[in-house]
Each structure stands twice: as structure tokens, then as C-alpha cells.
Design a protein around this motif. Structure first.
Motif, PDB file in Angstrom:
ATOM      1  N   UNK A  64     -23.608   8.127 -13.974  1.00 50.30           N
ATOM      2  CA  UNK A  64     -24.247   6.825 -13.760  1.00 50.30           C
ATOM      3  C   UNK A  64     -23.238   5.681 -13.848  1.00 50.30           C
ATOM      4  N   UNK A  65     -22.359   5.739 -14.844  1.00 43.49           N
ATOM      5  CA  UNK A  65     -21.348   4.692 -14.991  1.00 43.49           C
ATOM      6  C   UNK A  65     -20.421   4.654 -13.786  1.00 43.49           C
ATOM      7  N   UNK A  66     -19.973   5.793 -13.320  1.00 40.49           N
ATOM      8  CA  UNK A  66     -19.061   5.831 -12.177  1.00 40.49           C
ATOM      9  C   UNK A  66     -19.743   5.389 -10.894  1.00 40.49           C
ATOM     10  N   UNK A  67     -20.983   5.822 -10.689  1.00 42.84           N
ATOM     11  CA  UNK A  67     -21.709   5.408  -9.479  1.00 42.84           C
ATOM     12  C   UNK A  67     -21.936   3.906  -9.476  1.00 42.84           C
ATOM     13  N   UNK A  68     -22.197   3.338 -10.646  1.00 48.25           N
ATOM     14  CA  UNK A  68     -22.368   1.890 -10.710  1.00 48.25           C
ATOM     15  C   UNK A  68     -21.130   1.141 -10.279  1.00 48.25           C
ATOM     16  N   UNK A  69     -19.969   1.642 -10.698  1.00 52.02           N
ATOM     17  CA  UNK A  69     -18.718   0.986 -10.303  1.00 52.02           C
ATOM     18  C   UNK A  69     -18.426   1.166  -8.819  1.00 52.02           C
ATOM     19  N   UNK A  70     -18.770   2.333  -8.296  1.00 51.55           N
ATOM     20  CA  UNK A  70     -18.412   2.652  -6.916  1.00 51.55           C
ATOM     21  C   UNK A  70     -19.347   2.015  -5.903  1.00 51.55           C
ATOM     22  N   UNK A  71     -20.648   1.989  -6.209  1.00 46.01           N
ATOM     23  CA  UNK A  71     -21.622   1.498  -5.242  1.00 46.01           C
ATOM     24  C   UNK A  71     -21.890   0.013  -5.431  1.00 46.01           C
ATOM     25  N   UNK A  72     -21.921  -0.438  -6.700  1.00 46.17           N
ATOM     26  CA  UNK A  72     -22.106  -1.856  -6.960  1.00 46.17           C
ATOM     27  C   UNK A  72     -23.510  -2.364  -6.712  1.00 46.17           C
ATOM     28  N   UNK A  73     -24.494  -1.497  -6.636  1.00 47.01           N
ATOM     29  CA  UNK A  73     -25.879  -1.897  -6.389  1.00 47.01           C
ATOM     30  C   UNK A  73     -26.793  -0.921  -7.135  1.00 47.01           C
ATOM     31  N   UNK A  74     -27.694  -1.458  -7.949  1.00 47.36           N
ATOM     32  CA  UNK A  74     -28.521  -0.607  -8.793  1.00 47.36           C
ATOM     33  C   UNK A  74     -29.399   0.332  -7.980  1.00 47.36           C
ATOM     34  N   UNK A  75     -29.986  -0.162  -6.911  1.00 44.43           N
ATOM     35  CA  UNK A  75     -30.888   0.671  -6.111  1.00 44.43           C
ATOM     36  C   UNK A  75     -30.138   1.835  -5.470  1.00 44.43           C
ATOM     37  N   UNK A  76     -28.996   1.520  -4.848  1.00 43.45           N
ATOM     38  CA  UNK A  76     -28.227   2.584  -4.195  1.00 43.45           C
ATOM     39  C   UNK A  76     -27.594   3.535  -5.216  1.00 43.45           C
ATOM     40  N   UNK A  77     -27.203   2.996  -6.368  1.00 41.93           N
ATOM     41  CA  UNK A  77     -26.686   3.862  -7.427  1.00 41.93           C
ATOM     42  C   UNK A  77     -27.770   4.835  -7.889  1.00 41.93           C
ATOM     43  N   UNK A  78     -29.012   4.355  -7.979  1.00 39.86           N
ATOM     44  CA  UNK A  78     -30.122   5.231  -8.379  1.00 39.86           C
ATOM     45  C   UNK A  78     -30.384   6.298  -7.323  1.00 39.86           C
ATOM     46  N   UNK A  79     -30.269   5.915  -6.055  1.00 39.67           N
ATOM     47  CA  UNK A  79     -30.448   6.900  -4.984  1.00 39.67           C
ATOM     48  C   UNK A  79     -29.414   8.017  -5.099  1.00 39.67           C
TER      49      UNK A  79
END
Length: 625
Positions: A117-132
């Protein structure tokens, strides 16, 4: 879970309330699966060692923190980190499989989810897309992975935790280079000394991080130091793990009947792709279709990550604050780093295990399907959140306010996993435990009742387990409570450890007459007792489980009681005693006493507790373990 938003994410459109609610549901799907997994194991788990767990009991070192034991080569690997964890679990949990596996499940899977979750947040930069993207971690939580059988199986997942932690350190924006290098070096050591796969995977990941520094200047300040730290630890651990293969095992696998599979062999690749198919929960029955989908998924990940990595820095630096790494570059570097590490792991698994199959498994698709067995697919599941992440970035989902396609794709993926049984943790653990109760548990109880050797091939293929069981008794392993020592056989005269009592040299104190050999009549006075010597002073000091048997005759129902002492104790006490009811007339009483400190040669038998005459015949003693 909160994602620290960087400057890039602040420029992106905010999610609507509907998107926020949907993102929450997607991100909760893996967490809900983990909760079900833990509760299912607590409900249906079985506290009984299995296969490799018994090997540690046989060694007599499972609770040891001796350096020679911690660095002992076994099963193609050095794993001192995990031996420390096993020793602590044995010391403080008694090796309880239900408690130990629950803790390892929560800690390992919980950490993997949090790090993703932490890495996806940094990479995608958007909560919705990070959740996807995060919703695809549900594949990591499918049943029948490292948990449910062996306590020790989870150790193969530990290196993956440390590898993801290295990536978190590398992309941590506020740590100094020296701190990053030190943290990455220590994490790399932990990965490489947890299992052989961790050493080679860390080496592959450090090469990718260093290559990324060459391709993109912007990355050098952030990830050069951790890449060098990880590389240094990998050089050390790869040398140690290679010594196991080359020197200890003389270049062979740990199984003499299975030679290495090489990349030139078709079996190597079909076995490897079988693990990928299992990680995606693609049905093995689909055969060629599942194989094609595996190749397509892997190819898409490489293609999308390559597109992002080759993106010119000038195109990625707009609207990015100084010192920040563009999300697209972050996603591509993480995706390639994990791909290199996991590809290395898969090659190790395929090389060592592709030939560990029955002769009846032949043909490419048969090998592909055979690879679906066992838990070596687990590492591959860490890739799929990054396939989703790079696909969304390449597809432009980050720049558009409406993200229907990634949301729908994530929802369909979750529904597919549910349809494939991804949430069937209760059923999976129940099935495993039911099978083990009917085979392993039944065999162990039968062998304990017969006495002597303990041979249960389905429980552990190591021959006689009596020495391992004795060590479990000595270390107070928790499973002994559910599978206690039992009286051995129906005839106490069988077996070399038998010692008949009731002759003048062994009866030390009794109010009785001796009408015949091997027989005592006790008066009906207060507290009738027989204090006797077992005649095995040296042997009983090393004995862990003692069997005392006698025939007691009483006028009416009562209870018999055996008192025993450890070698250091001076007096008999209720603490170390066992009571058994006796009926009217002659009855055989069978005491089984357990003492991890051994036994004193002097024992006491009270044939009855009340004021009545009694008779003791055929008193015998034997050491079971």
C-alpha cells in the motif's frame, strides 16, 4: 490506511465521494480475506508438527540459539534468521502450531499488505487508483499457501517482506543517504539469511536499482545509496548460500533422486509458468488457455514498465517539485525491481523442483499443471499490483477524472478471485485438518499406544520419531498435551526397559505381609502405601516418560495414586502424583508419568485411598521415552 501525498498527487483531481467509498471497499477486500484466514485457522487449526517440523525436533535443537545450529545448512539453504524465530516460538509458545502460524500469518501478510500500500501510494499518487491496484493483493491471500500444515513454511515468505522494505527505504523522500544505505544493507542481510531465495533476489533487485540510476539522473540521489547497501549485503549472503550448494551439497539438490532442471529444458519453463498460473488463480484445467494468459500477463508487465522507464525526463518533470521522483518513474523502477527479484526466485524454484515429480507426470501441459501444487507461487502474487499500477499510468487513468475502467477491472478481478475460492479459508483449513486427523493424528496415537518406535510416513518421512517425540516432551512442546504418552502395549513384560518389582530387594517400605512372590497384601489402616525402588537409578534420571503398572485388588471401588520425584527432589508431593480410579476386585492400573527433568529411582504407590485392605500384584516399571 493513509498514503502520504507528494506534490505530484496534489495536482491530481480529488476523488468523488462515490469513488472514495468504492476505493475503500476495494482496499478492504484483501484485509477482509486476511481476517477470514486468521479466524479460519483459529477455528480449524491442528496443533501437530508436520514433516519438516519434525526434522527440527529430531535434531534436538529447535529451541537452541547456539550459533552452530543457527548457521547449519539444511534443505539447500542457510536460514539463521528463521531459526532464531523458531527457537523463540518453541521457548515461549511451546511450538504451538495454532498460535505460531496465527502470529506469522498476521505479521508476514500484514506487513506485505502495508508495504504494498505504501509503495503503490508513492507510485500512483491517487488514492482511488492505488486502491484499484491494491485490490490485486487479494491473490496473495488465496488458500493453501504457506499456512495450514508446517509451522516453518512461512519462512520462505520472509525475504519478500525485506525486499519490499528495501524499496520503501529507497523511495523514502526524507532519509539521508547514509541512513538509507545502512537500512538497506541490514534488510538485505535479513533477506539473504532468511532463505537462499532472499540472497539471490536481493542481488537481482540491487542491479535493477543501480541500472535505474544510470537511466535516470533524478533517481541517483534517492536510490543510489540503498542500491549499494543492498548490493553489499547480497554479495555476502550469495557467497554464503552458494557455499551450501557447492560445498555442502557438492553442486546437487537436497534430493539425490532429482537433478537440477536447466533453462534449456522445456520442463523448466512449463513448471515456472505453472507457478505464475497458480498465482493468478487461473484454472489448471484450462491448460493452454491458462498458459497463454500467464505469458500475456508477464509480457504486459514488462511492456508497460518499459514504456514508463523509457519516458524522457523532460516529459516527466513538468509539475513535479524539485527533489521529487515522478510517479511514473517510481512505478516502473519498483515494477522492474520486483520482476527481477521474483524472476530470480522462480528460476531457483524451477531449477530445484521441476524434476521433483512422479514419473507419471510427463508432457509440457502436465508439468504446467503439476506446478500448481505447493506454495511456491506465493512470491509471484507480489507482481500483480504493479501490473495494474503501470497499466493505469500508461493508459492515462491518472490524468482523467473518470476512472470507470480501472475500477470495473478491479471489481471484476475481486469477483473472479471470490468465484475461484479465494475466500474459502474456513473450508480449506477444515479439509486439511480433517485429513490430518484421520491419518497423521490417528497414526501418532496408535504408535504411542503400542510403545517403542513411532513410525508415521504421512506425518514425517524420517523413520522412527520416538527420539523427536521424547525431545518434544523434554521441551514441553504444546502438542504433547493433545497427544500425550500412553501405556505401551498390553503386556508389561515385553520390552528391555521392564523391571519387575515386589521382591525383598526393591520394596523399601510397606505395611504388608508377603504370602507369595510378586504379591503384597496391605493392611486396611491409614494411608496404605508401597515405597519401592525401580532398580534403574541411572536410566530413570534420563527418562522422560515413565510407565508404572500393577494389578490392584480392593473390596470396593476406590482410587490408586502414584507418587514420583525428580532426581533432585527429596520428598513425595501431590504436585508430582497421578490418580486412577480402581473398581472392586482385581483391576489393572496403568500410570504414565511425564517429567522433563527425569525421575528419581524411588517411587510410591498407594493402591487405595480409604480404610480397606488391598492387594498389589505384578508391579512393573518401564521407561517409554
Amino acid at each position: 490506511m493513509n498514503i502520504s501525498q507528494d506534490a505530484a498527487s496534489r495536482t491530481l483531481p480529488s476523488s468523488t465521494r462515490r469513488e472514495a467509498a468504492f476505493a475503500f471497499l476495494l482496499s478492504m477486500a484483501p484485509i477482509a480475506s486476511l481476517v477470514l484466514m486468521v479466524v479460519g485457522w483459529l477455528r480449524h487449526g491442528l496443533d501437530l508438527p508436520y514433516r519438516d517440523d519434525w526434522r527440527e525436533y529430531l535434531s534436538g535443537k529447535i529451541a537452541s540459539l547456539d550459533m552452530q545450529h543457527l548457521f547449519r545448512a539444511d534443505n539447500d539453504t542457510l536460514s539463521p534468521v528463521t531459526r532464531v524465530l523458531d527457537a523463540l516460538a518453541q521457548r515461549y509458545l511451546g511450538g504451538n502450531a495454532i498460535a505460531y502460524q496465527s502470529l506469522s500469518m498476521v505479521c508476514v501478510l500484514g506487513l506485505l499488505l502495508w508495504l504494498q500500500w505504501k509503495l503503490l501510494g508513492k507510485a500512483v499518487g491517487d488514492r482511488f487508483l492505488a486502491a484499484c491496484a491494491f485490490s490485486t493483493t487479494i491473490l496473495m491471500l488465496q488458500p493453501d499457501s504457506y499456512w495450514g500444515l508446517q509451522n516453518l513454511a512461512y519462512i520462505q515468505a520472509l525475504p519478500l517482506v525485506f525486499l519490499l522494505a528495501i524499496l520503501c527505504v529507497a523511495f523514502h523522500g526524507q532519509w539521508r543517504s547514509g541512513t538509507k544505505a545502512t537500512a538497506s544493507f541490514l534488510l538485505g542481510l535479513l533477506a539473504g539469511l532468511s532463505y537462499i531465495s532472499g540472497a539471490f533476489a536481493t542481488l537481482a533487485m540491487s542491479f535493477v536499482l543501480l541500472a535505474a540510476c544510470v537511466v535516470h539522473r533524478r533517481l541517483r540521489k534517492s536510490i543510489a545509496a540503498p542500491a549499494i547497501g543492498a548490493l553489499a549485503s547480497a554479495v555476502i549472503t550469495v557467497a554464503l548460500q552458494s557455499w551450501v550448494i557447492l560445498s555442502v551439497q557438492h553442486g546437487k539438490t537436497h534430493r539425490a533422486d532429482a537433478p537440477w532442471a536447466l533453462p534449456l529444458d522445456a520442463d523448466f519453463w512449463f513448471y515456472l509458468f505453472g507457478k505464475i498460473g497458480r498465482s493468478l488463480m487461473l484454472p489448471a484445467s484450462w491448460g493452454t488457455i491458462s498458459l497463454v494468459l500467464c505469458v500475456a500477463a508477464l509480457g504486459a508487465l514488462v511492456a508497460f514498465a518499459a514504456v514508463l522507464m523509457r519516458q524522457p525526463e523532460a516529459e516527466t518533470e513538468s509539475d513535479i517539485a524539485p527533489g521529487m521522483i515522478p510517479p511514473a518513474i517510481t512505478a516502473s523502477v519498483i515494477a522492474f525491481s520486483l520482476l527481477a527479484a521474483i524472476a530470480t526466485y522462480l528460476c531457483l524454484v524451477a531449477a530445484g523442483r521441476a524434476n521433483l515429480r512422479p514419473a507419471s507426470v510427463d508432457g509440457n501441459l502436465e508439468v504446467f499443471r503439476f506446478a500448481y501444487h505447493r506454495f511456491h507461487f506465493f512470491w509471484v502474487t507480489a507482481l500483480w499490483p504493479w501490473l495494474a499500477a503501470v497499466a493505469m499510468i500508461v493508459g492515462g487513468a491518472v490524468a482523467r477524472r473518470s476512472r470507470v475502467v480501472p475500477g470495473a477491472a478491479a471489481a471484476c478481478m475481486v469477483l473472479f478471485v471470490v468465484y475461484q475460492g479465494g475466500f474459502s479459508h474456513f473450508q480449506a483449513f477444515h479439509k486439511i485438518t480433517a485429513a490430518r486427523l484421520s491419518s497423521d493424528a490417528t497414526c501418532l496415537r496408535r504408535e504411542l499406544a503400542h510403545g517403542g518406535h513411532i513410525t508415521c510416513p504421512t506425518l514425517a518421512p524420517y523413520g522412527d520419531l520416538s527420539r523427536a517425540y521424547a525431545y518434544a516432551v523434554r521441551t514441553e512442546a504444546s502438542f504433547v498435551r493433545y497427544f500425550p504418552p500412553q501405556s505401551a502395549g498390553t503386556d508389561p513384560l515385553s520390552g528391555p526397559a521392564f523391571r519387575p518389582i515386589l521382591h525383598p530387594a526393591t520394596v523399601l517400605n510397606a505395611t504388608a505381609s508377603r504370602p507369595g512372590p510378586g504379591r503384597l497384601e496391605l493392611s486396611g489402616g491409614r494411608d496404605p502405601r508401597v515405597i519401592f525402588s525401580a532398580g534403574m537409578r541411572g536410566a530413570l534420571g534420563e527418562c522422560l516418560v515413565l510407565q508404572v503398572r500393577a494389578t490392584v485388588t480392593a473390596d470396593y471401588a476406590d482410587r490408586a495414586q502414584l507418587f514420583y520425584r525428580t532426581p533432585e527432589e527429596q520428598k513425595f508431593s501431590e504436585t508430582h502424583s497421578i490418580r486412577i480410579p480402581v473398581g472392586r476386585g482385581p483391576r489393572v492400573v496403568d500410570f504414565v508419568a511425564v517429567s522433563r527433568a527425569g525421575f528419581n529411582d524411588r517411587l510410591r504407590l498407594d493402591p487405595v485411598a480409604n480404610y480397606q485392605p488391598s492387594e498389589v500384584r505384578d508391579l512393573s516399571v518401564r521407561c517409554l521415552f
